[in-house]
Design a protein around this motif. Structure first.
Motif, PDB file in Angstrom:
ATOM      1  N   UNK B 297       0.841  -1.207   0.000  1.00  0.00           N
ATOM      2  CA  UNK B 297       0.000   0.000   0.000  1.00  0.00           C
ATOM      3  C   UNK B 297       0.874   1.256   0.000  1.00  0.00           C
ATOM      4  N   UNK B 298       1.986   1.200   0.750  1.00  0.00           N
ATOM      5  CA  UNK B 298       2.888   2.359   0.789  1.00  0.00           C
ATOM      6  C   UNK B 298       3.542   2.588  -0.570  1.00  0.00           C
ATOM      7  N   UNK B 299       3.977   1.515  -1.207  1.00  0.00           N
ATOM      8  CA  UNK B 299       4.600   1.658  -2.528  1.00  0.00           C
ATOM      9  C   UNK B 299       3.581   2.192  -3.538  1.00  0.00           C
ATOM     10  N   UNK B 300       2.369   1.657  -3.486  1.00  0.00           N
ATOM     11  CA  UNK B 300       1.318   2.114  -4.405  1.00  0.00           C
ATOM     12  C   UNK B 300       1.068   3.620  -4.208  1.00  0.00           C
ATOM     13  N   UNK B 301       0.959   4.046  -2.962  1.00  0.00           N
ATOM     14  CA  UNK B 301       0.713   5.466  -2.688  1.00  0.00           C
ATOM     15  C   UNK B 301       1.859   6.326  -3.211  1.00  0.00           C
ATOM     16  N   UNK B 302       3.094   5.832  -3.025  1.00  0.00           N
ATOM     17  CA  UNK B 302       4.270   6.565  -3.533  1.00  0.00           C
ATOM     18  C   UNK B 302       4.186   6.848  -5.029  1.00  0.00           C
ATOM     19  N   UNK B 303       3.490   6.001  -5.746  1.00  0.00           N
ATOM     20  CA  UNK B 303       3.427   6.141  -7.209  1.00  0.00           C
ATOM     21  C   UNK B 303       2.084   6.681  -7.683  1.00  0.00           C
ATOM     22  N   UNK B 304       1.401   7.406  -6.780  1.00  0.00           N
ATOM     23  CA  UNK B 304       0.156   8.035  -7.187  1.00  0.00           C
ATOM     24  C   UNK B 304      -1.018   7.076  -7.285  1.00  0.00           C
TER      25      UNK B 304
END
Lengths: 471, 471
Positions: B297-304
């Motif tokens: 979820x954190x990685x996904x958020x990092x990429x918009x």
């Protein structure tokens, strides 16, 4: 004889190589002796010349000369092979890859690396460390990548990361007549054309000479290790099968028999219970390892295992695996002058317990020190005999026992070699394992790609008329 | 012409087949029409006869007849191929594998199964269900296992379980002259002899006819799925790369572009945000999925990316993947009369975002409806054009755009086909991808194993003198 080498012009070939390569083409006895053997029990056989090329193009030049004069050409990597693959049984040229030692292209974002064939795996992983990635295939020895391609190596990590076959994306190969072929691509998968890459993996230099390798890399995992002893060998093996069936992802799981555990206890301070033992490695974050380890502890207990003994930190984890790596060396040292003769079969998982137990009964009935270790998650195990090389009767007995291990594996649909390769020792089993038609097809491929039979002659394919062990 | 078929005795071959196989050797127009095409855009071409063997031995008899009269023999599985591999471009015999439909041996403890080549993957998994194991390779279509071997299929699960190449342990293959060869073993790994198994995987019936297959099975995982939308295609792609680099184990991760998401929203009730979207599947117990999903979820958020939307139960998970499976069919139906033309390239991970974005720009500039889907964890993506088969100008435009996608992939070291195979459509790219020497080596192997060129002639290897697209 089907694998005849027409040794036309050995003297001319040597002259041509010395003229072209100067002090990188050596005919002295000491360097030829160094290239006459690997780490196996197979008899040494000297090459006539040792050449040290430093590029793919130079390898192509050597092949062109070898082809013109019909002289054998035998690649030599780290010399750590265990089935004689690098022994020049028909003399000729030993092609030493130690100067093909460049790491050509590290591509962290693609998780791949391209190296020359002579690069050693430990040096590769040292160079990769800053990327957070590593090349996982670990046969124990500090083998060359080209040698690992050629034997189809694997080792303790294969249960998690696969064998060489699954981790090689492409190759540069020099053909028997000196052409340069590039196979594969930088893509992680492909359905494009015949799979030349996999044809060369495990072909031991008999179809072409591997000079460059593109490898898949993997993120360095967070790893925690643990040890469990078992009341019986059978219990240890069936615990591993239950873990596999449950779909639990393990980094490594290695079996050591009671005899090897005793050796470890005499040499080291791991202070293991004197039992058949599994070394485990788990990957993941603490939460997922904790979740996994509870299930595994239950399975272990079901099969008569002791509670898991956990490594408390990275140092302890390293020590467990370093112990696994060197333990057979300690065992060998316990019998001064002994040579080690490792067998290497792989069987269907359901036959693994029987295969290990029958092997264990065999070695108990013999007087020769022997130890069983196993990459049991794959059904692959080794029985390593520490025998007196000067005692002909004992050598014959090891031969007999080693054959029994292979024949038992073949009887249940297994293979004569899980990871060491065919080399010299497993040629006699090729037809029993694959059938006459498959061996005939292999021979068709060999003839198509090496019509003069100059590429590592005398390896992999059985001589048509040879009785068992005439090699 | 290098792939000439000396069609000596077609009439005699037909007579011999009808005499031997009776009503399982058919020459009627309707059955020949059914075997004249697959699901690709390639022009249909009728076989002269369709034969339905029901055993390996019968396949060998057919090959013997085909060889005697020098008549082409083209295996036909489910007919679901996407590159024309099963189209008999030179006529001859269509060898329909639908009666080779036996599941020969389910071995749950060994986690392997042996099947005849005509078994469909969905039926196989139905038969396996009680064992807790499954065969994971899933190309979408209900393909035959033999067809999946022949094209080197993969699909959504490959990022976790590997492609066909890694899941085939052994084969039974009938040679061009009617011999029966068994490759591989029941062991999970082997270094024994040349890797004939992998030579046949992806060879599309041009080197031999696959009649039986031994497959690796895997425990059915506990799976939970989730969906995330992204502001940009590039964000979605780079999120996947970061997940890979972090070593996080994902069951599946599929990219759908905004256009396909719009189609889904018009046909279904998943009610997706109108954005480029990733469908995820995670495997494991609740604790390990929870640990994994926080990081993702954190990685996904990092990429918009939007917050992950989780499937609440097994039904919702099934619905997500069923939607993925059928969405392109809905897209096709939106343009009445359209044919679908799927491209299929695979590129190094670091080139994936650019490759997808440039493809996206191409299709925006064109008027032809097209959709991008991707098995992005492997660097493999498809651009699927829904074009009017009767509009020559539009067909030429699709051809041009499809070529651009391939040439861009090759320019960065990728492959012309990640999983659909070469068939007819990717022959012209073989030399650009592999180089002249590698293609020459493939041709050497073809000639060695099929000297009369009767096995699926006109596939995989380019005609030597052909200009681009003369096929």
């Amino acid at each position: 004889m089907n694998q005849h080498v027409a040794s036309g012009g050995l003297a001319e070939a040597i002259a041509a190589l010395v003229s072209r390569f100067g002090d990188r083409a050596l005919t002295g006895l000491s360097v030829r002796d160094l290239h006459a053997h690997d780490e196996s029990h197979h008899p040494a056989s000297r090459p006539d010349i040792v050449v040290f090329p430093s590029s793919t193009e130079e390898v192509a030049e050597i092949a062109t000369i070898a082809s013109r004069y019909r002289v054998p050409i035998v690649p030599f990597g780290a010399g750590s092979g265990l089935e004689g693959g690098a022994i020049p049984v028909a003399g000729g040229i030993s092609l030493d890859t130690s100067r093909l030692d460049r790491i050509l292209d590290i591509r962290p974002d693609d998780m791949i690396v391209r190296v020359e064939a002579g690069v050693r795996r430990q040096e590769l992983n040292r160079q990769l460390r800053d990327t957070g990635l590593f090349f996982p295939v670990d046969p124990g020895a500090d083998a060359s990548i080209g040698g690992m391609v050629s034997t189809g190596a694997s080792g303790t990590n294969a249960v998690r990361f696969g064998v060489m076959r699954e981790n090689v994306l492409g190759l540069t190969v020099v053909t028997a007549d000196g052409r340069i072929v590039r196979t594969g691509s930088l893509a992680r998968k492909s359905s494009s054309g015949y799979d030349l890459t996999r044809l060369f993996v495990g072909s031991e230099g008999t179809l072409g000479i591997v000079t460059e390798v593109t490898l898949r890399l993997h993120p360095i995992p967070d790893a925690v290790s643990a040890i469990a002893g078992f009341q019986t060998l059978a219990g240890a093996v069936s615990a591993v099968i239950d873990i596999k069936r449950a779909g639990l992802s393990i980094g490594r799981v290695e079996l050591l028999d009671e005899a090897l555990v005793a050796v470890i206890n005499r040499h080291e301070t791991l202070d293991l219970a004197p039992l058949p033992t599994l070394f485990f490695e788990f990957h993941g974050n603490p939460e997922s390892i904790a979740a996994l380890s509870d299930i595994i502890a239950a399975i272990v207990a079901d099969h008569g295992g002791t509670p898991l003994r956990w490594a408390k930190n990275a140092d302890e984890t390293r020590r467990i695996w370093e112990t696994r790596r060197v333990a057979l060396g300690w065992a060998k040292a316990e019998r001064p002058g002994a040579h080690s003769w490792p067998t290497d079969v792989c069987v269907p998982l359901s036959n693994l317990a029987d295969a290990v137990l029958e092997t264990h009964a065999d070695i108990r009935a013999s007087q020769i020190p022997a130890y069983i270790v196993g990459h049991v998650g794959d059904g692959n195990f080794h029985c390593v005999f520490m025998s007196d090389p000067d005692d002909a009767q004992e050598q014959a007995e090891v031969h007999r026992l080693a054959d029994r291990i292979v024949l038992r594996a073949l009887a249940v649909g297994g293979t004569a070699t899980g990871e060491h390769g065919v080399g010299l020792g497993k040629r006699v089993f090729q037809e029993a394992e694959h059938g006459a038609e498959a061996v005939a097809m292999m021979r068709t491929l060999k003839i198509a790609l090496d019509p003069l039979n100059i590429l590592n002659p005398g390896k992999i394919l059985p001589d048509l008329a040879d009785p068992l062990h005439s090699n």
